[in-house]
Design a protein around this motif. Sequence first.
Motif, PDB file in Angstrom:
ATOM      1  N   LEU A   4      39.711  48.791  28.283  1.00 21.58           N
ATOM      2  CA  LEU A   4      39.169  50.120  28.501  1.00 21.58           C
ATOM      3  C   LEU A   4      38.052  50.094  29.539  1.00 21.58           C
ATOM      4  CD1 LEU A   4      39.349  53.076  27.596  1.00 21.58           C
ATOM      5  CD2 LEU A   4      37.595  52.568  25.879  1.00 21.58           C
ATOM      6  N   GLU A   5      37.220  49.054  29.520  1.00 17.68           N
ATOM      7  CA  GLU A   5      36.113  48.986  30.475  1.00 17.68           C
ATOM      8  C   GLU A   5      36.628  48.832  31.913  1.00 17.68           C
ATOM      9  OE1 GLU A   5      36.255  44.884  28.353  1.00 17.68           O
ATOM     10  OE2 GLU A   5      36.571  46.996  27.873  1.00 17.68           O
ATOM     11  N   ASP A   6      37.786  48.183  32.065  1.00 14.41           N
ATOM     12  CA  ASP A   6      38.363  48.049  33.405  1.00 14.41           C
ATOM     13  C   ASP A   6      38.862  49.396  33.909  1.00 14.41           C
ATOM     14  OD1 ASP A   6      37.826  45.387  33.098  1.00 14.41           O
ATOM     15  OD2 ASP A   6      39.911  44.753  32.862  1.00 14.41           O
ATOM     16  N   VAL A   7      39.471  50.167  33.016  1.00 14.64           N
ATOM     17  CA  VAL A   7      39.934  51.509  33.387  1.00 14.64           C
ATOM     18  C   VAL A   7      38.743  52.385  33.762  1.00 14.64           C
ATOM     19  CG1 VAL A   7      41.150  53.573  32.589  1.00 14.64           C
ATOM     20  CG2 VAL A   7      41.968  51.317  31.911  1.00 14.64           C
ATOM     21  N   THR A   8      37.657  52.269  33.006  1.00 14.71           N
ATOM     22  CA  THR A   8      36.453  53.046  33.305  1.00 14.71           C
ATOM     23  C   THR A   8      35.913  52.722  34.694  1.00 14.71           C
ATOM     24  OG1 THR A   8      35.873  53.107  30.954  1.00 14.71           O
ATOM     25  CG2 THR A   8      34.116  53.595  32.531  1.00 14.71           C
ATOM     26  N   LEU A   9      35.852  51.440  35.017  1.00 16.09           N
ATOM     27  CA  LEU A   9      35.352  51.029  36.337  1.00 16.09           C
ATOM     28  C   LEU A   9      36.303  51.452  37.449  1.00 16.09           C
ATOM     29  CD1 LEU A   9      33.947  47.495  35.429  1.00 16.09           C
ATOM     30  CD2 LEU A   9      32.633  49.552  36.026  1.00 16.09           C
ATOM     31  N   PHE A  10      37.595  51.458  37.166  1.00 17.52           N
ATOM     32  CA  PHE A  10      38.565  51.947  38.157  1.00 17.52           C
ATOM     33  C   PHE A  10      38.322  53.423  38.474  1.00 17.52           C
ATOM     34  CE2 PHE A  10      42.587  54.396  38.343  1.00 17.52           C
ATOM     35  CZ  PHE A  10      42.916  54.131  39.666  1.00 17.52           C
ATOM     36  N   VAL A  11      38.142  54.234  37.438  1.00 19.89           N
ATOM     37  CA  VAL A  11      37.934  55.674  37.628  1.00 19.89           C
ATOM     38  C   VAL A  11      36.641  55.945  38.393  1.00 19.89           C
ATOM     39  CG1 VAL A  11      37.474  57.857  36.425  1.00 19.89           C
ATOM     40  CG2 VAL A  11      39.325  56.367  35.648  1.00 19.89           C
ATOM     41  N   ARG A  12      35.567  55.240  38.035  1.00 18.64           N
ATOM     42  CA  ARG A  12      34.292  55.476  38.711  1.00 18.64           C
ATOM     43  C   ARG A  12      34.321  54.946  40.151  1.00 18.64           C
ATOM     44  NH1 ARG A  12      32.429  59.313  38.272  1.00 18.64           N
ATOM     45  NH2 ARG A  12      30.341  58.723  38.956  1.00 18.64           N
ATOM     46  N   SER A  13      35.007  53.839  40.391  1.00 17.56           N
ATOM     47  CA  SER A  13      35.114  53.315  41.763  1.00 17.56           C
ATOM     48  C   SER A  13      35.901  54.288  42.638  1.00 17.56           C
ATOM     49  CB  SER A  13      35.801  51.944  41.753  1.00 17.56           C
ATOM     50  OG  SER A  13      35.034  50.997  41.058  1.00 17.56           O
ATOM     51  N   ALA A  14      36.951  54.885  42.058  1.00 22.37           N
ATOM     52  CA  ALA A  14      37.727  55.879  42.805  1.00 22.37           C
ATOM     53  C   ALA A  14      36.881  57.101  43.108  1.00 22.37           C
ATOM     54  CB  ALA A  14      38.965  56.276  42.004  1.00 22.37           C
ATOM     55  N   ALA A  15      36.058  57.520  42.156  1.00 16.40           N
ATOM     56  CA  ALA A  15      35.224  58.708  42.349  1.00 16.40           C
ATOM     57  C   ALA A  15      34.135  58.470  43.385  1.00 16.40           C
ATOM     58  CB  ALA A  15      34.598  59.134  41.023  1.00 16.40           C
ATOM     59  N   LEU A  16      33.548  57.288  43.358  1.00 15.80           N
ATOM     60  CA  LEU A  16      32.411  56.980  44.230  1.00 15.80           C
ATOM     61  C   LEU A  16      32.824  56.335  45.547  1.00 15.80           C
ATOM     62  CD1 LEU A  16      30.044  55.579  41.451  1.00 15.80           C
ATOM     63  CD2 LEU A  16      29.916  57.826  42.543  1.00 15.80           C
ATOM     64  N   GLY A  17      34.063  55.849  45.620  1.00  9.76           N
ATOM     65  CA  GLY A  17      34.535  55.221  46.847  1.00  9.76           C
ATOM     66  C   GLY A  17      33.865  53.897  47.161  1.00  9.76           C
ATOM     67  N   SER A  18      33.377  53.227  46.110  1.00  6.30           N
ATOM     68  CA  SER A  18      32.624  51.988  46.355  1.00  6.30           C
ATOM     69  C   SER A  18      32.510  51.188  45.066  1.00  6.30           C
ATOM     70  CB  SER A  18      31.223  52.315  46.874  1.00  6.30           C
ATOM     71  OG  SER A  18      30.367  51.204  46.814  1.00  6.30           O
ATOM     72  N   PHE A  19      32.813  49.893  45.136  1.00  3.79           N
ATOM     73  CA  PHE A  19      32.578  49.015  43.993  1.00  3.79           C
ATOM     74  C   PHE A  19      31.081  48.854  43.740  1.00  3.79           C
ATOM     75  CE2 PHE A  19      36.782  46.512  44.724  1.00  3.79           C
ATOM     76  CZ  PHE A  19      37.495  47.542  44.139  1.00  3.79           C
ATOM     77  N   SER A  20      30.298  48.816  44.823  1.00  2.00           N
ATOM     78  CA  SER A  20      28.849  48.609  44.677  1.00  2.00           C
ATOM     79  C   SER A  20      28.198  49.776  43.952  1.00  2.00           C
ATOM     80  CB  SER A  20      28.209  48.418  46.059  1.00  2.00           C
ATOM     81  OG  SER A  20      28.709  47.268  46.701  1.00  2.00           O
TER      82      SER A  20
END
Length: 301
Positions: A4-20
């Motif tokens: 679940l935490e990986d899915v959460t990070l995927f969604v937020r990275s897509a929203a923010l356009g940045s892993f950082s």
Amino acid sequence: MIRLEDVTLFVRSAALGSFSRAAREVNLLPGQVSAAIQRLERELDRRLFARSTRSLRLTAEGEQYLPYAQEMLALMQAGADSLQSHEDALSGELKIAMPSDIGRNILLPLITDFCHEHPALSVRLSLSDQISDVFRDPVDIAIRYGKLEDSSYVALPLAEDNRRIMVASPAYLDQNGRPQKLEDVAQHHCLPFVMGGHVYDKWTFPQEGMRRQITVKSRLLCDDAEVARRWAIKGMGIAYKSWIDVCEDIQQRRLERVLPDIPGESTPLHLICPHRKQFSPAIRALHGVLRAHLRAMTAQL
């Protein structure tokens, strides 16, 4: 197994356009976010992001997976919220911005019933076809048509399969003839919408992996989509409307589809909010009610 935490990070990275940027939100290192995305990609056996030294964007598979990932997180949160029962009774004020036509005719009755079921909750509605800025305007959530160009906010799908269709009244078509091909539509009276002073008189249709566009003409213009729908019902011309807005008119034979074999432009509907932390139990509950109703409507498309 998908975490679940990986899915959460995927969604937020897509929203923010940045892993950082996604890493800073949750106090992780960018490398940890990158590792989480790689883990998710291995589980799905699909590449979700196209990476370069300067940019990060979703692949076609990533765009396809994103709404399901968002819904997965929303359902998990809704389940957690449901366990808190009376301690978190729906209360407070909820400020909602939504388009005029679907707002008045489809969403208003649903929201009214929702308020009746939750008497401690107050709602302030803003109905307008002007696009609201969820970061600056006094709204908690906005309901918005179209593909989302700004990934800085969080979106939950309401009707991702919705499309535009061309409609006119049977009386108009009987009098003026039924178009046999797209080029014929340009010779008819049409009812384009106006937004921000711009007339959207170029109608786009997907055909064989490409976009086909026609320019329409009209002597009637308005910046309220509800008016265009009413004009169409009154026999004033052809409108290019969201299926959700006109499906009941079609069922009641107030309107008729024009060139039904030609698919219209994809017009998904989303509920958007500046940040996932602002998705309160009230917003999540309302999203569930609206999504169930709207998905049933688009199933008829």
